[in-house]
Design a protein around this motif. Structure first.
Motif, PDB file in Angstrom:
ATOM      1  N   UNK A   1       0.849  -1.199   0.000  1.00 45.23           N
ATOM      2  CA  UNK A   1       0.000   0.000   0.000  1.00 45.23           C
ATOM      3  C   UNK A   1       0.877   1.240   0.000  1.00 45.23           C
ATOM      4  N   UNK A   2       1.899   1.239   0.834  1.00 47.02           N
ATOM      5  CA  UNK A   2       2.727   2.440   1.009  1.00 47.02           C
ATOM      6  C   UNK A   2       3.348   2.896  -0.303  1.00 47.02           C
ATOM      7  N   UNK A   3       3.867   1.961  -1.099  1.00 45.51           N
ATOM      8  CA  UNK A   3       4.521   2.404  -2.335  1.00 45.51           C
ATOM      9  C   UNK A   3       3.508   2.877  -3.365  1.00 45.51           C
ATOM     10  N   UNK A   4       2.283   2.359  -3.350  1.00 45.87           N
ATOM     11  CA  UNK A   4       1.252   2.897  -4.242  1.00 45.87           C
ATOM     12  C   UNK A   4       0.857   4.310  -3.831  1.00 45.87           C
ATOM     13  N   UNK A   5       0.781   4.546  -2.517  1.00 40.12           N
ATOM     14  CA  UNK A   5       0.453   5.887  -2.040  1.00 40.12           C
ATOM     15  C   UNK A   5       1.519   6.884  -2.487  1.00 40.12           C
ATOM     16  N   UNK A   6       2.774   6.472  -2.405  1.00 39.60           N
ATOM     17  CA  UNK A   6       3.854   7.353  -2.852  1.00 39.60           C
ATOM     18  C   UNK A   6       3.764   7.622  -4.344  1.00 39.60           C
ATOM     19  N   UNK A   7       3.402   6.612  -5.130  1.00 41.97           N
ATOM     20  CA  UNK A   7       3.195   6.830  -6.559  1.00 41.97           C
ATOM     21  C   UNK A   7       2.092   7.851  -6.786  1.00 41.97           C
ATOM     22  N   UNK A   8       0.973   7.707  -6.053  1.00 42.62           N
ATOM     23  CA  UNK A   8      -0.154   8.620  -6.229  1.00 42.62           C
ATOM     24  C   UNK A   8       0.196  10.034  -5.781  1.00 42.62           C
ATOM     25  N   UNK A   9       0.969  10.155  -4.705  1.00 46.34           N
ATOM     26  CA  UNK A   9       1.412  11.493  -4.287  1.00 46.34           C
ATOM     27  C   UNK A   9       2.240  12.151  -5.385  1.00 46.34           C
TER      28      UNK A   9
END
Length: 486
Positions: A197-205
Motif C-alpha cells: 500500500x505504502x509504495x502505491x500511495x507514494x506513486x499517487x502522491x
C-alpha cells in the motif's frame, strides 16, 4: 498463444506457502519468497488464448488475461505490466486478496485445473516493481477542476488515481490515521504486507493526489460544506456497519466485532501498539462467520497464541465440486481451505449461537450453540443438539449491513438510499445530489476487492464526464452489471 501445448503438457502449480508451524510465529506473508518466478512462465503457458475468453467476463475489471499470460510466458515483464495496468490500478492488491472469479470462468477449468491466473498476476506486478517499471503518471495538464474522494479503500484509491491522471485536482479524505481503508486495517499483514500500500500511495502522491487523514466527513467537516468547496465528490466510504448477533450475553466482555479485533492487531504491526488490547493469547477463541473476514480472525488468533480456535458457520459445509445450479463459468460456492485454516483450528458448519455465558466479572467464558437445518426453505434448530464450547474471546465476522450513517454524512448530503440501505446511484454512479457520486461497497453493498476497484474506475469516468462533458477514461462496468461473479 503462449504455448500451444502448454495446457496438455504442464500441470497446475500454485505459490508455495511456508510451513504452518513456522509462519504463525511471525506476521510476514505466508508465501515462500521467490517461489513463483521459477514456475510462473510455464504456468502462464497453460493459457489457451480462447476464442471467447470467459475469464474476461469472470473478472469485473475485464482484465486482459490471455494477453498478459502470453507476455509472462515470454518473460516480457514490461509488456505484461503494461497490459495488466491497462485495466487494474492495483494488481498487487488483487493478486494477493481477490478470490479469483477469473479462474472459475477459465475455459480450461471445464474439465482440468484452471490456469493460475491470480499467481501470474501477482508475479507480473512484483516483477514490475522490482524492475522499476511502475512509475508515476502525472497528467500532462490540469483541468482546473477539483474533486474530493471520501474513503481511501480500493474504490476510493482507484477513483482518485484515475481522476488525478485525467488532470483534476483530487483530495482523498480518510477518517483513520493512515491511508488504505480496510486494506490497511482490515486485512492482516500475513495476507498482504502494508509495504504494498505504502509504495502505491507514494506513486499517487507523485502524480498529484492529495491525502487528508484523521478527517471524517460528516463529523470533522460538514458534508454540505465539502460539496460547496469541490466541483465534485466521490463517496467511497465502504459498507462499514458490522452485522450484529442479538443473543443473550452479547454485552459480555470479550465479545467483539471482527473490525474491532483485526485493526488493533494491524496497529501492533504498524508500531502504534506494543500489545493489542484485544488479544487471543492464552484463550479459547470462537469466530462466528465462515467467510474471509472470519478466516482473517482465525489466522490472527493463531499468531497471538490462542489455546484453541473454533470457527462457526450457520450454513452447511459447501461441496468440493460444483453444484448443478452453479455450472461453469459461474463463480461457485466451494469448500475453501485458506492459509489460516491450514494453521489449525476447527470449523463447524450448520450451527447457530443461542447465547453466551459469562463469569461473575462479566467476561465471556462459554458459547451455547445448536445445530440447524433447512426445512421448507427456512432455517430451524434441531432439537437435542445443543452443546457448549469454551470461549474467552469471540469475534463476530458475519459481514456488513451498509454504510455508516451515524456520522451524518448521508443526512448532510441529503442522499437517497436504495432498498438494501446502500446509497442509491444511476448508471454513471451519480447520486440524487448533483455532483456527488458513489463507488464501491457504499453503493454496491459488501463485495469483493476486484469489484471495488472496478467501481472506482467506472465512477471516475462518470465524474470526468460530469466535469468536462466527455471522458477518455475506461468504464469497465455499470452498477447494474453482475457478470459471472454474483
Amino acid at each position: 498463444m503462449a504455448d500451444p501445448k502448454g495446457f496438455l503438457t504442464t500441470g497446475r502449480e500454485v505459490a508455495q506457502t511456508r510451513p504452518a508451524g513456522e509462519r504463525v510465529k511471525d506476521w510476514n506473508e505466508v508465501y515462500v519468497p521467490g517461489s513463483l518466478l521459477p514456475i510462473i512462465s510455464k504456468q502462464a503457458g497453460r493459457c489457451m488464448d480462447c476464442g471467447i475468453p470467459f475469464c474476461h467476463n469472470g473478472c469485473p475489471l475485464g482484465n486482459l488475461i490471455p494477453e498478459w499470460n502470453d507476455y509472462a510466458y515470454r518473460e516480457d515483464w514490461a509488456a505484461a505490466s503494461e497490459r495488466l495496468h491497462a485495466t487494474n490500478n492495483f494488481p498487487e492488491f488483487t493478486g494477493r486478496l481477490c478470490p479469483a472469479p477469473c479462474e472459475s470462468a477459465c475455459v480450461l477449468g471445464i474439465n482440468q485445473p484452471a490456469v493460475t491466473i491470480k499467481n501470474v498476476e501477482v508475479s507480473i506486478i512484483d516483477k514490475a516493481w522490482g524492475n522499476g517499471d511502475v512509475t508515476p503518471q502525472p497528467p500532462e495538464r490540469l483541468s482546473g477542476k477539483t474533486v474530493a474522494v471520501i474513503g481511501s479503500g480500493p474504490a476510493g484509491l482507484a477513483a482518485a488515481q484515475q481522476l488525478t491522471r485525467a488532470g483534476h485536482t483530487v483530495a482523498v479524505y480518510e477518517r483513520a490515521d493512515r491511508i488504505g481503508g480496510l486494506l490497511r486495517y482490515g486485512i492482516p499483514e500475513f495476507k498482504m504486507e502494508k509495504s504494498h500500500i505504502n509504495r502505491r500511495i507514494e506513486q499517487m502522491r507523485a502524480e498529484g493526489t492529495k491525502f487528508r487523514t484523521e478527517t471524517e466527513i460528516g463529523r470533522d467537516i460538514d458534508a454540505a460544506k465539502l460539496r460547496r468547496r469541490y466541483d465534485a465528490v466521490v463517496i467511497a466510504a465502504g459498507a462499514t456497519v458490522s452485522r450484529d448477533l442479538p443473543v443473550p450475553g452479547r454485552e459480555l466482555n470479550g465479545v467483539h466485532f471482527a473490525m474491532e479485533y483485526l485493526p488493533l492487531a494491524n496497529k501492533v504491526q504498524e508500531g502504534d501498539l506494543t500489545v493489542s488490547p484485544i488479544t487471543a493469547e492464552g484463550k479459547h477463541v470462537v469466530v462466528i462467520g465462515g467467510g474471509d473476514t472470519g478466516a482473517d480472525c482465525v489466522g490472527t488468533a493463531h499468531r497471538q497464541g490462542a489455546l484453541s480456535v473454533t470457527q462457526l458457520e450457520i450454513m452447511p459445509r459447501p461441496g468440493e465440486e460444483r453444484n448443478a445450479n452453479q455450472p461453469w463459468p459461474t463463480f461457485p460456492m466451494l469448500y475453501k481451505v485458506t492459509s489460516a485454516h491450514e494453521e489449525g483450528g476447527e470449523r463447524v458448519y450448520s450451527v447457530s449461537t443461542t447465547h453466551f455465558e459469562g463469569d461473575e466479572d462479566g467476561n465471556v467464558q462459554a458459547l451455547h450453540l445448536t445445530e440447524v437445518e433447512f426445512k421448507d426453505g427456512k432455517l430451524e434448530q434441531k432439537p437435542g443438539t445443543e452443546r457448549v464450547i469454551p470461549a474467552q474471546l469471540v469475534t463476530l465476522a458475519m459481514g456488513f449491513t451498509g454504510t455508516d450513517q451515524a456520522n451524518g454524512l448521508v443526512q448532510q448530503f441529503g442522499l437517497e438510499l436504495d432498498e438494501r440501505g446502500n446509497i442509491a446511484r444511476d448508471q454513471d454512479y451519480a447520486t440524487n445530489v448533483d455532483g456527488v457520486f458513489v463507488a464501491g461497497d457504499a453503493g454496491r453493498g459488501q463485495s469483493l476487492i476486484v469489484w471495488a476497484i472496478a467501481e472506482g474506475r467506472s465512477a471516475a469516468r462518470g465524474v470526468d464526464r460530469f466535469l468536462t462533458g466527455a471522458s477518455a477514461l475506461p468504464a469497465p462496468i455499470r452498477p447494474t452489471d453482475r457478470a459471472l461473479t454474483v
